[in-house]
Design an enzyme around this catalytic site. Structure first.
Site, short mmCIF file in Angstrom:
data_model
loop_
_atom_site.label_atom_id
_atom_site.label_comp_id
_atom_site.label_asym_id
_atom_site.label_seq_id
_atom_site.Cartn_x
_atom_site.Cartn_y
_atom_site.Cartn_z
N HIS A 145 33.04 55.60 41.27
CA HIS A 145 33.37 54.06 41.43
C HIS A 145 32.15 53.40 41.86
O HIS A 145 31.64 52.37 41.24
CB HIS A 145 34.41 53.91 42.62
CG HIS A 145 34.97 52.46 42.45
ND1 HIS A 145 34.20 51.60 43.63
CD2 HIS A 145 35.72 51.39 41.90
CE1 HIS A 145 34.74 50.47 43.51
NE2 HIS A 145 35.64 50.32 42.52
N CYS B 37 32.64 53.59 25.33
CA CYS B 37 32.30 52.59 26.56
C CYS B 37 32.24 53.10 27.72
O CYS B 37 32.13 52.23 28.76
CB CYS B 37 33.66 51.49 26.41
SG CYS B 37 35.20 52.12 26.37
#
Length: 844
Positions: free
Chosen positions: A423, A799
């Site tokens: 993250h 992506c």
């Protein structure tokens, strides 16, 4: 000798090539072709040097006949790539008592003795591999020091110092050849990218003395700054010196006129003018900025060598671009001369490579750039620091979506856990925020707001550190920085790259600020907008939590009505910023519990905000926790079971598209469904989205179009892409989660052992850093082929964070993908990498 392919006199027509004799030998031949004053030189091929290492010397007498009988010689290495290094050069071969006596008459006794002493020491250390300490007891200078050096050599070797030029040259050649084959040397050059069987050539050159009664000395000169690449005659010159002494001599002169002291230009203007002319000729004919190594002997200029100018990343770009502007090289070659990853150093602040570094610890370089600030240990403290105008570094064991506001406020982030696609890494790259994750050699004591280093130092909140996200290090204090360099040369390079590449480059952008960065870097649209990040902004999180706690569908819709205008505003901004470029918006993806507080204090605040008993809030949060959230109720599964969220988002997207289309070209939004595994999931979501589109058309009286696609990030979605494609306009492969699920690896935890796996060759490379072509790549190929088979006009892309990786872009081009999408700050890297791939295909 002149035409011997292995032992050849360097002439304009000699059989010399970089691949057989090395770069230095080939450069000297090119200088000879330009009629520059290069001393006589003999080149030994890789094969000849390998033969010497095996004990078979070339014809030493034949080599020596190419030079005057009294000439001293030097031997230098000539590897295929100068960056691979090689053994140390040996100067003044042939020095003995007789030659010393002659030099005493011409140079003076002390300078001649100093030359001889230097040769004895160099021969002992680099040829005979003796301990340098053997010369520590030498006192005095001149003839006295020489006699002590010769005596020390004789004591150590129990033999007299070799006196003949042939004997000395043979020993030097054998020593240098064997040194190249040594284990340490081989490992060192392999670490620099050399193949295991890389060859070494040697050049034997007549010494041009930089010592004499007239003006004599040695030095280097170049026409550009190594730091900026801009035109600047620079270098150093040291009188009465040899080789590259000028680079290390404190008494070196300036090259050009300088108010601070004497210069070569003033001292010998004719030699200076010749030297500059030679450097300009070398630039034009060798098609490169070269550093000229030269010697002046009694006022006479000699060119000893030419090497490629050492350069920073920003200088690399400017030099390549300027050579193309001046028609020295074509633009395509200028593009090929810049390593895509070096652009990272132009896009972000960097620690000056010459700055002193006090390294506290290191981890995975997750997001490039460097920043200095005071340590803070919570997102709230980061926001408080930003409000006071203080730069801060956010420290977390690992970040979560709840930390995003703190990450926006911080100048850099460091985490104890995580990998290249964790993250913190993903968000850091998106924000252009320096980030180092997986720091295992610093102890994180977040409750105490302290960091403890392995050498016993303890850092507390408020201490100043610097995060070098380019190299993955944490530094104490505030070293000198270099600012980003997005100048005219960078812009020209990017324009040329766009003219060559044949695959689209979009950006992953979650906020208007991200979108503006993507636009500034000329991304061709947004390939991934992660809408969930919008809900963590101030004023939205509480509303989001209220929606989560709503008991019925109607209650959820009522709360979501308050979020609708916020989302709509976000999307209007994105559409306006991208100015007609495509914007692909991913519907809500994470599990809902990520929006809920995990600590008791946060839960108490939430209970007060919702006017609920703390026990009810705690119980509800506990009931929503999952054993494996990554594989739980998230993505399309939320869209199917809690459809109100996707309905609100679809309405916000369509209303924003209608608004942004007023007075301009129609906006065609792209809506992407995350975490799909089955065709039926797409059918259910599509039916609801179509219904919302019809409702917005009826409400506004405006017809619009949109494209709905699927984010392929589960292995099953890749395998069933043919079925899914029937209901999708595009397939965008989310390689972060697809890699995670294919390997059964947590991208947040894999960093703990990944270096061991790579070191032991379990994996060639970290699959979260470089796309796994064999495994994950096969799923991409299967998915794209099956998708195109079912729907030939379907758009294909990736992506995930691999989208900015040059090797991954190569794979996507070969697989027929339409575009790649990556973090905004990686867009220039991707543009250049794509251009180089297209150029390479044309060359082949």
């Amino acid at each position: 000798m002149q035409n011997n392919p292995n032992t050849t006199l360097v002439t304009a027509t000699a059989p010399i090539a970089t691949a057989t004799h090395g770069g230095r030998a080939k450069c000297l031949q090119r200088l000879a072709r330009l009629d520059l004053p290069v001393p006589p030189t003999v080149a030994l091929s890789f094969d000849a040097v390998q033969s010497i290492a095996s004990g078979h010397l070339p014809d030493i007498d034949a080599i020596l006949r190419q030079f005057p009988q009294d000439a001293l010689l030097c031997v230098r290495p000539s590897s295929e790539d100068p960056d691979w290094g090689g053994p140390s050069a040996i100067l003044n071969i042939g020095m003995n008592d007789s030659r010393h006596g002659v030099l005493c008459d011409t140079l003076g006794r002390d300078p001649a003795s100093a030359l001889f002493t230097r040769f004895v020491q160099s021969f002992a250390i680099h040829v005979d591999r003796l301990d340098p300490d053997m010369f520590d007891d030498i006192t005095g200078e001149g003839a006295e020091a020489l006699q002590q050096a010769l005596a020390a050599y004789e004591r150590e070797t129990e033999t007299a110092f070799p006196t003949t030029r042939a004997e000395q040259l043979a020993s030097v050649l054998k020593s240098m050849a064997r040194a190249w084959d040594g284990t340490s040397a081989r490992l060192l050059r392999q670490a620099k990218g050399a193949p295991a069987d890389a060859g070494l050539g040697l050049v034997i050159q007549q010494m041009a003395f930089g010592i004499g009664q007239g003006e004599s000395g040695s030095g280097v000169l170049q026409l550009v700054s190594s730091k900026t690449g801009k035109p600047q005659i620079t270098g150093r010159y040291l009188r009465q010196s040899q080789g590259r002494d000028a680079l290390f001599g404190d008494a070196s002169l300036y090259i050009t006129r300088d108010d601070r002291g004497p210069s070569l230009e003033e001292l010998v203007p004719d030699c200076f003018a010749q030297l500059v002319d030679h450097a300009r000729l070398m630039r034009a004919k060798l098609r490169e900025e070269m550093q000229v190594e030269f010697t002046i002997e009694n006022g006479q200029l000699h060119i000893l060598d030419g090497v490629r100018v050492a350069r920073s990343s920003r200088a690399t770009v400017r030099i390549a671009v300027q050579l193309a502007r001046d028609d020295v090289i074509p633009r395509q070659e200028a593009l090929m001369r810049v390593e895509p990853r070096t652009l990272n150093e132009l896009l972000h602040r960097q620690v000056d490579r010459h700055a002193k570094r006090d390294v506290l610890g290191s981890g995975i370089a997750a997001s490039p750039g460097a920043a200095t600030g005071r340590l803070v240990f919570t997102a709230e403290d980061a926001q408080a620091s930003a409000s006071r105008g203080e730069d801060c570094i956010l420290v977390r064991r690992e970040t979560s979506p709840e930390d995003i506001r703190g990450m926006h406020a911080a100048k850099a982030v460091i985490t104890e856990r995580g990998g290249i696609t964790s993250h913190a890494a993903v968000i850091g790259r998106g924000l252009g925020l320096p980030c180092v994750v997986g720091i295992s050699n610093i102890r994180f004591q977040t409750r105490k707001s302290q960091l403890s280093t392995q050498d016993g130092r303890v850092l507390s909140a408020g201490d100043i550190v610097t995060v070098d996200g380019t190299n993955g290090t944490i530094l104490l204090g505030a070293p000198a920085m270099l600012e980003p360099a997005l100048d005219d040369a960078f812009q020209d390079l990017m324009d040329w790259a766009d003219a060559e590449r044949d695959i689209g480059i979009r950006a992953n952008a979650d906020t208007p600020a991200d979108a503006q960065t993507a636009r500034n870097f000329a991304a061709q649209g947004i390939g991934l907008c992660r809408t969930e990040h919008m809900f963590f902004e101030a004023g939205r999180l509480t509303v989001m939590r209220e929606m989560i706690f709503a008991e019925t569908s109607d209650d959820r819709r009522a709360v979501l009505e308050r979020l609708l205008p916020m989302q709509r505003t976000d999307f209007v901004q994105l559409f306006n910023i991208m100015q007609g470029q495509p914007v692909c918006i991913r519907l809500f993806d994470p599990p809902l519990h990520e929006f809920l507080p995990v600590d008791r204090a946060g839960q108490g605040e939430l209970a007060a905000a919702l006017d609920l008993p703390l026990s009810d809030v705690t119980r509800r949060i506990e009931s929503m926790m999952e054993y494996n959230p990554m594989l739980g109720l998230r993505g399309v599964r939320l869209g199917v079971t809690v459809p109100e969220i996707y309905e609100m988002q679809a309405r916000a997207i369509f209303q924003a598209a209608v608004f942004a289309s007023k007075g301009g070209a129609p906006v065609v939004p792209e809506i992407m469904i995350p975490l799909v595994s089955a065709k039926r999931e797409v059918e259910l979501v599509r039916s609801r989205v179509d219904a919302i589109a019809a409702a917005v058309t009826a409400e506004t009286g405006v017809d619009f179009t949109y494209r709905l696609g699927v984010m392929v990030e589960t292995p099953r979605a890749a395998l069933r892409a043919g079925d899914i494609a029937e209901h999708a306009s595009f397939l965008s492969f989310g390689t972060n989660d697809l890699t995670q699920m294919t390997y059964g690896l947590s991208r947040d935890d894999a960093g703990r052992f990944m270096s061991d796996y790579v070191r032991q060759e379990v994996f060639v490379e970290d699959p979260f850093h470089t796309l796994d072509i064999d495994g994950v790549g096969e799923l991409l190929q299967l998915g794209s082929a099956r998708g195109r088979s079912a729907r030939p006009d379907i758009t294909l892309s990736i992506c995930g964070e691999h989208g900015g990786n040059p090797e991954s872009i190569a794979f996507c081009r070969s697989a027929g993908f339409d575009y790649v999408s990556c973090s905004p700050f990686r867009v220039p890297v991707a543009r250049l990498a794509a251009a180089q791939l297209a150029i390479a295909d044309k060359i082949e």
